[in-house]
Scaffold this motif. Structure first.
Motif, mmCIF file in Angstrom:
data_model
loop_
_atom_site.group_PDB
_atom_site.id
_atom_site.type_symbol
_atom_site.label_atom_id
_atom_site.label_comp_id
_atom_site.label_asym_id
_atom_site.label_seq_id
_atom_site.Cartn_x
_atom_site.Cartn_y
_atom_site.Cartn_z
ATOM 1 N N THR A 349 0.831 -1.207 0.000
ATOM 2 C CA THR A 349 0.000 0.000 0.000
ATOM 3 C C THR A 349 0.865 1.255 0.000
ATOM 4 O OG1 THR A 349 -1.788 -1.150 1.165
ATOM 5 C CG2 THR A 349 -1.780 1.260 1.264
ATOM 6 N N PHE A 350 1.911 1.264 0.791
ATOM 7 C CA PHE A 350 2.799 2.435 0.813
ATOM 8 C C PHE A 350 3.504 2.590 -0.536
ATOM 9 C CE2 PHE A 350 6.545 4.938 1.645
ATOM 10 C CZ PHE A 350 6.126 5.865 2.589
ATOM 11 N N ALA A 351 3.968 1.474 -1.105
ATOM 12 C CA ALA A 351 4.656 1.538 -2.400
ATOM 13 C C ALA A 351 3.735 2.034 -3.508
ATOM 14 C CB ALA A 351 5.209 0.159 -2.763
ATOM 15 N N SER A 352 2.443 1.804 -3.368
ATOM 16 C CA SER A 352 1.488 2.170 -4.414
ATOM 17 C C SER A 352 0.885 3.554 -4.229
ATOM 18 C CB SER A 352 0.360 1.134 -4.474
ATOM 19 O OG SER A 352 0.866 -0.164 -4.706
ATOM 20 N N LEU A 353 0.596 3.936 -2.990
ATOM 21 C CA LEU A 353 -0.145 5.169 -2.744
ATOM 22 C C LEU A 353 0.709 6.323 -2.227
ATOM 23 C CD1 LEU A 353 -3.378 3.690 -1.079
ATOM 24 C CD2 LEU A 353 -2.829 3.983 -3.511
ATOM 25 N N ILE A 354 1.843 6.045 -1.607
ATOM 26 C CA ILE A 354 2.667 7.109 -1.021
ATOM 27 C C ILE A 354 3.983 7.288 -1.769
ATOM 28 C CG2 ILE A 354 3.729 7.978 1.086
ATOM 29 C CD1 ILE A 354 0.699 7.766 1.212
ATOM 30 N N ALA A 355 4.687 6.191 -2.047
ATOM 31 C CA ALA A 355 5.996 6.292 -2.706
ATOM 32 C C ALA A 355 5.950 7.042 -4.038
ATOM 33 C CB ALA A 355 6.590 4.890 -2.904
ATOM 34 N N PRO A 356 4.873 6.901 -4.860
ATOM 35 C CA PRO A 356 4.841 7.678 -6.110
ATOM 36 C C PRO A 356 4.940 9.177 -5.913
ATOM 37 C CG PRO A 356 3.225 5.915 -6.203
ATOM 38 C CD PRO A 356 3.761 5.934 -4.801
ATOM 39 N N PHE A 357 4.593 9.672 -4.735
ATOM 40 C CA PHE A 357 4.705 11.109 -4.503
ATOM 41 C C PHE A 357 6.162 11.552 -4.440
ATOM 42 C CE2 PHE A 357 0.315 10.523 -3.513
ATOM 43 C CZ PHE A 357 -0.283 11.743 -3.818
ATOM 44 N N GLY A 358 7.083 10.611 -4.201
ATOM 45 C CA GLY A 358 8.492 10.932 -4.346
ATOM 46 C C GLY A 358 8.817 11.266 -5.795
ATOM 47 N N GLY A 359 8.179 10.532 -6.723
ATOM 48 C CA GLY A 359 8.338 10.836 -8.140
ATOM 49 C C GLY A 359 7.691 12.153 -8.517
ATOM 50 N N PHE A 360 6.516 12.423 -7.935
ATOM 51 C CA PHE A 360 5.849 13.704 -8.207
ATOM 52 C C PHE A 360 6.695 14.874 -7.690
ATOM 53 C CE2 PHE A 360 1.718 11.115 -7.626
ATOM 54 C CZ PHE A 360 1.869 10.589 -8.901
ATOM 55 N N PHE A 361 7.314 14.673 -6.536
ATOM 56 C CA PHE A 361 8.198 15.706 -5.982
ATOM 57 C C PHE A 361 9.355 15.973 -6.939
ATOM 58 C CE2 PHE A 361 11.936 16.953 -3.553
ATOM 59 C CZ PHE A 361 11.459 17.996 -2.778
ATOM 60 N N ALA A 362 9.954 14.889 -7.464
ATOM 61 C CA ALA A 362 11.062 15.044 -8.409
ATOM 62 C C ALA A 362 10.601 15.733 -9.692
ATOM 63 C CB ALA A 362 11.663 13.673 -8.722
ATOM 64 N N SER A 363 9.379 15.419 -10.139
ATOM 65 C CA SER A 363 8.849 16.075 -11.336
ATOM 66 C C SER A 363 8.689 17.577 -11.109
ATOM 67 C CB SER A 363 7.498 15.455 -11.718
ATOM 68 O OG SER A 363 7.641 14.088 -12.040
ATOM 69 N N GLY A 364 8.176 17.948 -9.935
ATOM 70 C CA GLY A 364 8.037 19.361 -9.621
ATOM 71 C C GLY A 364 9.382 20.059 -9.555
ATOM 72 N N LEU A 365 10.399 19.347 -9.041
ATOM 73 C CA LEU A 365 11.742 19.920 -8.949
ATOM 74 C C LEU A 365 12.316 20.167 -10.339
ATOM 75 C CD1 LEU A 365 13.712 20.664 -6.657
ATOM 76 C CD2 LEU A 365 14.758 18.421 -6.951
ATOM 77 N N LYS A 370 13.370 23.725 -15.025
ATOM 78 C CA LYS A 370 13.141 23.610 -16.468
ATOM 79 C C LYS A 370 14.122 22.646 -17.131
ATOM 80 C CE LYS A 370 11.259 28.296 -16.717
ATOM 81 N NZ LYS A 370 11.366 29.655 -17.329
ATOM 82 N N VAL A 371 14.229 21.456 -16.548
ATOM 83 C CA VAL A 371 15.047 20.398 -17.133
ATOM 84 C C VAL A 371 14.172 19.165 -17.328
ATOM 85 C CG1 VAL A 371 17.208 21.232 -16.155
ATOM 86 C CG2 VAL A 371 15.823 19.622 -14.843
ATOM 87 N N LYS A 372 14.503 18.388 -18.345
ATOM 88 C CA LYS A 372 13.721 17.183 -18.627
ATOM 89 C C LYS A 372 14.101 16.050 -17.697
ATOM 90 C CE LYS A 372 12.598 13.887 -22.293
ATOM 91 N NZ LYS A 372 12.871 13.467 -23.687
ATOM 92 N N ASP A 373 15.409 15.845 -17.487
ATOM 93 C CA ASP A 373 15.922 14.783 -16.630
ATOM 94 C C ASP A 373 16.992 15.349 -15.708
ATOM 95 O OD1 ASP A 373 14.377 12.634 -17.811
ATOM 96 O OD2 ASP A 373 15.729 12.768 -19.542
ATOM 97 N N PHE A 374 17.284 14.610 -14.653
ATOM 98 C CA PHE A 374 18.336 15.031 -13.738
ATOM 99 C C PHE A 374 19.730 14.859 -14.337
ATOM 100 C CE2 PHE A 374 14.930 14.492 -10.603
ATOM 101 C CZ PHE A 374 15.133 15.620 -9.825
ATOM 102 N N GLY A 375 19.840 14.013 -15.322
ATOM 103 C CA GLY A 375 21.138 13.786 -15.945
ATOM 104 C C GLY A 375 20.996 12.834 -17.117
ATOM 105 N N GLU A 376 22.134 12.321 -17.578
ATOM 106 C CA GLU A 376 22.153 11.385 -18.701
ATOM 107 C C GLU A 376 23.009 10.171 -18.354
ATOM 108 O OE1 GLU A 376 23.545 13.601 -22.027
ATOM 109 O OE2 GLU A 376 21.767 14.884 -22.144
ATOM 110 N N SER A 377 22.972 9.761 -17.101
ATOM 111 C CA SER A 377 23.805 8.649 -16.648
ATOM 112 C C SER A 377 23.382 7.324 -17.267
ATOM 113 C CB SER A 377 23.748 8.543 -15.123
ATOM 114 O OG SER A 377 24.086 9.765 -14.513
ATOM 115 N N ILE A 378 22.074 7.157 -17.506
ATOM 116 C CA ILE A 378 21.552 5.899 -18.059
ATOM 117 C C ILE A 378 20.897 6.197 -19.400
ATOM 118 C CG2 ILE A 378 20.151 3.866 -17.588
ATOM 119 C CD1 ILE A 378 20.057 4.729 -14.673
ATOM 120 N N PRO A 379 21.450 5.742 -20.508
ATOM 121 C CA PRO A 379 20.845 6.006 -21.818
ATOM 122 C C PRO A 379 19.399 5.537 -21.887
ATOM 123 C CG PRO A 379 23.044 5.082 -22.077
ATOM 124 C CD PRO A 379 22.715 4.990 -20.617
ATOM 125 N N GLY A 380 18.534 6.426 -22.344
ATOM 126 C CA GLY A 380 17.118 6.093 -22.472
ATOM 127 C C GLY A 380 16.311 6.282 -21.210
#
Length: 462
Positions: A349-365, A370-380
């Motif tokens: 339940t935490f992995a499904s309903l709460i952990a995704p907000f870590g991704g939303f936080f990163a998206s807002g950051l 105004k960057v698409k990704d944090f870096g290019e360490s992993i191609p694709g």
């Protein structure tokens, strides 16, 4: 002297060329008649060379196809590396987490560190890495002392560092703090203090949370692998369910996320959690705490399993068992279930309903800078942080939940040694050893000659 005559043309100079210069290739092209064979041939060669130098632009479909292939290949590479490290031993997983920790910190800091180069501010980058090293020294030291105190506290060289570890860490931080204040430059105070706060935010969100992920590994591989696999599974099913029947937008930060995909992934993650937990509980390599960093999937580990992994009998209320079912179907009055199967409901339940907000936080950051990704360490895939944004908070939760509801606290060898070293003087330690030796002799664990030998050695030293 004769005056030079103007307008006189010599035979070896063409009348159509300016200032008496020889015609260049480009000029020849310009003056060549379109119908002449030489001009047509030369124009054709130039056009052909341009077409060869500039490949035709890829269509949107071809770009997506190429990105999908690259993404799929590197996904398989990462999975292979991860499982190889996990089966090779805990030390390899710790090395991977350390690398991820450093790379994620580097990517997050790099977003806000660009203006410091434009402002020509020295030591900004150096201070970032210094605070990272200080924080890792403190956190890694805490873990080593806690889990391997029976080794660290008996070593003559490591004992002073272990005893005064927190004070040493504090003084290292104070040195960095003083150096930061000394590096402040007039006209850049606001920017430098913003960088200072940004560095500490990155340390908390990445380094501190990764530290608890590391502790999960020491408590048992299952407490690291299970939360990580639940987040990955939820992400996959959210994508599948969103494409299949997603209609309602979930959050504006991620326009492609849908409510239907969010809920559907929750249900699928719960079923996956039940299945994978039932498999992992059967292997002591996953459920045993680390007592040998050299162990791997082939050598295994030995321990007394935590009661949470042992099936227990649960009585079903009669009001449920008396429900009539057609044919020979009936509900048993007693079922045997491992308590871990109930805990997995909370993890999923935490992995499904709460952990995704870590991704939303990163998206807002990322939108803020105004960057698409944090870096290019992993191609694709972008940067390491793009793949770990949900994992950090999930690992932090797994540690807190384990320590609060699952961990079994009892005295171990390390705790006894720590208490004796820090709370007793040498004479009292000798008395403790003599008492334990006498007890072991009376229990028949060791021979009486050992007690006599120990008494003789102590008597000579006195």
């Amino acid at each position: 002297m004769a005056k030079p005559r103007r307008g006189v043309q010599f035979q070896h100079r063409g009348s159509n060329h300016h200032n008496g210069r020889r015609p260049s290739i480009s000029e020849s092209d310009g003056v060549s008649e379109s119908g002449s064979p030489i001009g047509a041939a030369m124009n054709g060669k130039l056009e052909t060379s341009k077409e060869e130098d500039e490949p035709p632009p890829q269509s949107e479909y071809e770009k997506k196809k190429q990105n999908f292939i690259t993404r799929a290949i590197w996904t398989l590479v990462m999975m292979a590396a991860f499982f190889t490290a996990m089966f090779s031993g805990h030390l390899y997983i710790i090395a991977i987490i350390t690398g991820i920790q450093v790379m994620s910190f580097k990517e997050v800091i790099a977003i806000a560190n660009v203006p410091s180069k434009a402002k020509n501010l020295r030591f900004t980058r150096s201070l970032n890495w210094y605070f990272l090293g200080t924080t890792m020294y403190f956190l890694y030291g805490e873990s080593v002392i806690y889990y391997f105190k029976h080794i660290v506290l008996v070593d003559k060289v490591l004992l002073p560092f272990a005893t005064h570890h927190r004070f040493i860490s504090f003084m290292l931080y104070v040195i960095g703090f003083v150096f930061f204040v000394g590096s402040l430059q007039k006209g850049h105070y606001r920017f430098q203090f913003t960088q200072f706060a940004w560095t500490h935010m990155a340390l908390y969100l990445i380094v501190v949370q990764a530290h608890f992920v590391m502790n999960n590994i020491f408590e048992g591989m299952i407490w690291f692998f299970l939360p990580a696999s639940l987040v990955i599974t939820n992400d996959i099913f959210a994508y599948i369910c969103g494409i299949a029947f997603g209609r309602t937008q979930l959050i504006k930060l991620s326009p492609k996320k849908t409510v239907e995909g969010f809920v559907g992934a929750w249900v699928c993650t719960i079923f996956f959690g039940f299945a994978i937990t039932n498999v992992l509980m059967r292997y002591k390599y996953f459920i045993c705490p680390v007592n040998d960093l050299g162990a791997n999937i082939f050598t295994g580990l030995e321990c007394t399993p935590n009661p949470v992994f042992i099936p227990q009998a649960y009585h079903i209320p009669s009001i449920v068992t008396n429900i009539p079912f057609p044919g020979s179907l009936h509900i048993p009055s007693i079922v045997h279930v491992a308590p871990m199967q109930f805990h997995i409901l909370v993890f999923a339940t935490f992995a499904s309903l709460i952990a995704p907000f870590g991704g939303f936080f990163a998206s807002g950051l990322k939108r803020t800078f105004k960057v698409k990704d944090f870096g290019e360490s992993i191609p694709g895939h972008g940067g390491i942080t793009d793949r770990m944004d949900c994992q950090f908070i999930m690992g932090f939760f797994a540690f807190m939940y384990y320590q609060s509801f699952i961990a079994v606290y009892k005295a171990n060898v390390g705790d006894v040694i720590q208490t004796a070293i820090q709370g007793l003087d040498h004479e009292e330690m000798v008395e403790v050893v003599k008492g334990l030796s006498k007890y072991l002799v009376n229990q028949g664990v060791v021979q009486e000659s050992v007690m006599e030998c120990w008494t003789g050695i102590v008597g000579k030293r006195r």
